[in-house]
Write a protein that holds these residues in place. Sequence first.
Motif, PDB file in Angstrom:
ATOM      1  N   ASN A  18       9.853 -11.593  -2.642  1.00  0.00           N
ATOM      2  CA  ASN A  18       8.817 -10.570  -2.616  1.00  0.00           C
ATOM      3  C   ASN A  18       9.321  -9.278  -3.239  1.00  0.00           C
ATOM      4  O   ASN A  18      10.472  -8.902  -3.078  1.00  0.00           O
ATOM      5  N   GLU A  19       8.420  -8.599  -3.934  1.00  0.00           N
ATOM      6  CA  GLU A  19       8.782  -7.345  -4.613  1.00  0.00           C
ATOM      7  C   GLU A  19       9.346  -6.299  -3.659  1.00  0.00           C
ATOM      8  O   GLU A  19      10.237  -5.541  -4.029  1.00  0.00           O
ATOM      9  N   TRP A  20       8.849  -6.223  -2.445  1.00  0.00           N
ATOM     10  CA  TRP A  20       9.304  -5.202  -1.514  1.00  0.00           C
ATOM     11  C   TRP A  20      10.784  -5.344  -1.185  1.00  0.00           C
ATOM     12  O   TRP A  20      11.443  -4.365  -0.861  1.00  0.00           O
ATOM     13  N   ARG A  21      11.326  -6.534  -1.261  1.00  0.00           N
ATOM     14  CA  ARG A  21      12.739  -6.755  -0.921  1.00  0.00           C
ATOM     15  C   ARG A  21      13.683  -5.945  -1.811  1.00  0.00           C
ATOM     16  O   ARG A  21      14.763  -5.568  -1.379  1.00  0.00           O
ATOM     17  N   HIS A  22      13.287  -5.682  -3.023  1.00  0.00           N
ATOM     18  CA  HIS A  22      14.123  -4.894  -3.935  1.00  0.00           C
ATOM     19  C   HIS A  22      14.234  -3.445  -3.473  1.00  0.00           C
ATOM     20  O   HIS A  22      15.159  -2.745  -3.874  1.00  0.00           O
ATOM     21  N   ARG A  23      13.292  -2.999  -2.662  1.00  0.00           N
ATOM     22  CA  ARG A  23      13.299  -1.617  -2.171  1.00  0.00           C
ATOM     23  C   ARG A  23      13.805  -1.518  -0.733  1.00  0.00           C
ATOM     24  O   ARG A  23      13.870  -0.433  -0.164  1.00  0.00           O
ATOM     25  N   ALA A  24      14.157  -2.641  -0.134  1.00  0.00           N
ATOM     26  CA  ALA A  24      14.594  -2.654   1.261  1.00  0.00           C
ATOM     27  C   ALA A  24      15.913  -1.903   1.435  1.00  0.00           C
ATOM     28  O   ALA A  24      16.847  -2.078   0.662  1.00  0.00           O
ATOM     29  N   ALA A  25      15.973  -1.082   2.450  1.00  0.00           N
ATOM     30  CA  ALA A  25      17.174  -0.297   2.722  1.00  0.00           C
ATOM     31  C   ALA A  25      18.357  -1.178   3.116  1.00  0.00           C
ATOM     32  O   ALA A  25      19.509  -0.784   2.938  1.00  0.00           O
ATOM     33  N   CYS A  60      16.998   0.314   9.378  1.00  0.00           N
ATOM     34  CA  CYS A  60      15.595  -0.100   9.517  1.00  0.00           C
ATOM     35  C   CYS A  60      14.672   1.106   9.719  1.00  0.00           C
ATOM     36  O   CYS A  60      13.585   1.162   9.141  1.00  0.00           O
ATOM     37  N   ASP A  61      15.107   2.027  10.540  1.00  0.00           N
ATOM     38  CA  ASP A  61      14.273   3.201  10.825  1.00  0.00           C
ATOM     39  C   ASP A  61      13.937   3.985   9.556  1.00  0.00           C
ATOM     40  O   ASP A  61      12.860   4.554   9.448  1.00  0.00           O
ATOM     41  N   ALA A  62      14.857   4.013   8.610  1.00  0.00           N
ATOM     42  CA  ALA A  62      14.662   4.789   7.385  1.00  0.00           C
ATOM     43  C   ALA A  62      14.112   3.951   6.224  1.00  0.00           C
ATOM     44  O   ALA A  62      13.923   4.476   5.133  1.00  0.00           O
ATOM     45  N   CYS A  63      13.844   2.685   6.457  1.00  0.00           N
ATOM     46  CA  CYS A  63      13.456   1.789   5.366  1.00  0.00           C
ATOM     47  C   CYS A  63      12.011   2.036   4.914  1.00  0.00           C
ATOM     48  O   CYS A  63      11.087   2.064   5.727  1.00  0.00           O
ATOM     49  N   PRO A  64      11.802   2.149   3.598  1.00  0.00           N
ATOM     50  CA  PRO A  64      10.455   2.386   3.082  1.00  0.00           C
ATOM     51  C   PRO A  64       9.552   1.149   3.129  1.00  0.00           C
ATOM     52  O   PRO A  64       8.351   1.263   2.963  1.00  0.00           O
ATOM     53  N   VAL A  65      10.134  -0.022   3.361  1.00  0.00           N
ATOM     54  CA  VAL A  65       9.336  -1.253   3.379  1.00  0.00           C
ATOM     55  C   VAL A  65       9.426  -1.968   4.725  1.00  0.00           C
ATOM     56  O   VAL A  65       9.239  -3.181   4.825  1.00  0.00           O
ATOM     57  N   ARG A  66       9.688  -1.216   5.748  1.00  0.00           N
ATOM     58  CA  ARG A  66       9.857  -1.783   7.090  1.00  0.00           C
ATOM     59  C   ARG A  66       8.645  -2.609   7.519  1.00  0.00           C
ATOM     60  O   ARG A  66       8.785  -3.692   8.062  1.00  0.00           O
ATOM     61  N   ARG A  67       7.450  -2.118   7.284  1.00  0.00           N
ATOM     62  CA  ARG A  67       6.248  -2.837   7.706  1.00  0.00           C
ATOM     63  C   ARG A  67       6.091  -4.152   6.948  1.00  0.00           C
ATOM     64  O   ARG A  67       5.716  -5.163   7.531  1.00  0.00           O
ATOM     65  N   ALA A  68       6.391  -4.162   5.657  1.00  0.00           N
ATOM     66  CA  ALA A  68       6.309  -5.401   4.876  1.00  0.00           C
ATOM     67  C   ALA A  68       7.307  -6.428   5.408  1.00  0.00           C
ATOM     68  O   ALA A  68       6.997  -7.622   5.503  1.00  0.00           O
ATOM     69  N   CYS A  69       8.482  -5.975   5.765  1.00  0.00           N
ATOM     70  CA  CYS A  69       9.510  -6.838   6.333  1.00  0.00           C
ATOM     71  C   CYS A  69       9.028  -7.428   7.660  1.00  0.00           C
ATOM     72  O   CYS A  69       9.149  -8.630   7.906  1.00  0.00           O
ATOM     73  N   LEU A  70       8.481  -6.587   8.506  1.00  0.00           N
ATOM     74  CA  LEU A  70       7.970  -7.046   9.795  1.00  0.00           C
ATOM     75  C   LEU A  70       6.814  -8.024   9.608  1.00  0.00           C
ATOM     76  O   LEU A  70       6.772  -9.073  10.254  1.00  0.00           O
ATOM     77  N   ASP A  71       5.908  -7.707   8.712  1.00  0.00           N
ATOM     78  CA  ASP A  71       4.774  -8.610   8.459  1.00  0.00           C
ATOM     79  C   ASP A  71       5.253  -9.986   8.018  1.00  0.00           C
ATOM     80  O   ASP A  71       4.754 -11.011   8.494  1.00  0.00           O
ATOM     81  N   GLU A  72       6.230 -10.015   7.122  1.00  0.00           N
ATOM     82  CA  GLU A  72       6.741 -11.310   6.664  1.00  0.00           C
ATOM     83  C   GLU A  72       7.456 -12.044   7.788  1.00  0.00           C
ATOM     84  O   GLU A  72       7.280 -13.253   7.967  1.00  0.00           O
ATOM     85  N   HIS A 125      15.517 -14.613  14.673  1.00  0.00           N
ATOM     86  CA  HIS A 125      16.911 -14.190  14.709  1.00  0.00           C
ATOM     87  C   HIS A 125      17.034 -12.800  14.120  1.00  0.00           C
ATOM     88  O   HIS A 125      16.221 -12.394  13.293  1.00  0.00           O
ATOM     89  N   GLY A 126      18.026 -12.093  14.555  1.00  0.00           N
ATOM     90  CA  GLY A 126      18.377 -10.814  13.954  1.00  0.00           C
ATOM     91  C   GLY A 126      17.326  -9.720  14.034  1.00  0.00           C
ATOM     92  O   GLY A 126      16.281  -9.855  14.646  1.00  0.00           O
ATOM     93  N   LEU A 127      17.666  -8.643  13.417  1.00  0.00           N
ATOM     94  CA  LEU A 127      16.823  -7.457  13.363  1.00  0.00           C
ATOM     95  C   LEU A 127      16.010  -7.499  12.078  1.00  0.00           C
ATOM     96  O   LEU A 127      16.562  -7.495  10.987  1.00  0.00           O
ATOM     97  N   LEU A 128      14.700  -7.578  12.206  1.00  0.00           N
ATOM     98  CA  LEU A 128      13.806  -7.606  11.049  1.00  0.00           C
ATOM     99  C   LEU A 128      12.648  -6.663  11.300  1.00  0.00           C
ATOM    100  O   LEU A 128      12.073  -6.658  12.397  1.00  0.00           O
ATOM    101  N   GLY A 129      12.320  -5.872  10.318  1.00  0.00           N
ATOM    102  CA  GLY A 129      11.228  -4.925  10.478  1.00  0.00           C
ATOM    103  C   GLY A 129      11.479  -3.923  11.587  1.00  0.00           C
ATOM    104  O   GLY A 129      10.559  -3.368  12.159  1.00  0.00           O
ATOM    105  N   GLY A 130      12.740  -3.717  11.903  1.00  0.00           N
ATOM    106  CA  GLY A 130      13.104  -2.760  12.947  1.00  0.00           C
ATOM    107  C   GLY A 130      13.004  -3.299  14.362  1.00  0.00           C
ATOM    108  O   GLY A 130      13.215  -2.557  15.314  1.00  0.00           O
ATOM    109  N   LEU A 131      12.707  -4.581  14.515  1.00  0.00           N
ATOM    110  CA  LEU A 131      12.547  -5.163  15.844  1.00  0.00           C
ATOM    111  C   LEU A 131      13.478  -6.355  16.053  1.00  0.00           C
ATOM    112  O   LEU A 131      13.725  -7.128  15.128  1.00  0.00           O
ATOM    113  N   MET A 132      13.953  -6.499  17.274  1.00  0.00           N
ATOM    114  CA  MET A 132      14.763  -7.653  17.658  1.00  0.00           C
ATOM    115  C   MET A 132      13.826  -8.840  17.925  1.00  0.00           C
ATOM    116  O   MET A 132      12.616  -8.657  18.092  1.00  0.00           O
TER     117      MET A 132
END
Length: 78
Positions: free
Chosen positions: A2-9, A35-47, A59-66
């Motif tokens: 996904n395009e957003w991954r290139h912008r992931a913090a 995660c808190d500072a990531c510009p694509v946090r919501r896209a990560c969480l949605d995926e 598993h792991g921390l994704l979209g700022g959530l465990m």
Amino acid sequence: MNEWRHRAACRDFVELFDETFDSTRRAHPRALQICDACPVRRACLDEALSVESVTSRRHGLLGGLMPVQRERFSRRGV
């Protein structure tokens, strides 16, 4: 990919977010900061919610959530 991954913090901090991350413990403080500072946090969480609802594998921390937090989040249908 996904395009957003290139912008992931987290793209340069794979070791903090990979599948070996111990999601039974608290998230690593640095991972939470990233995660808190990531510009694509919501896209990560949605995926994550989309994939996890199909595979039931969390598993792991994704979209700022465990994993437990994402489970609760997905039950609410957010």
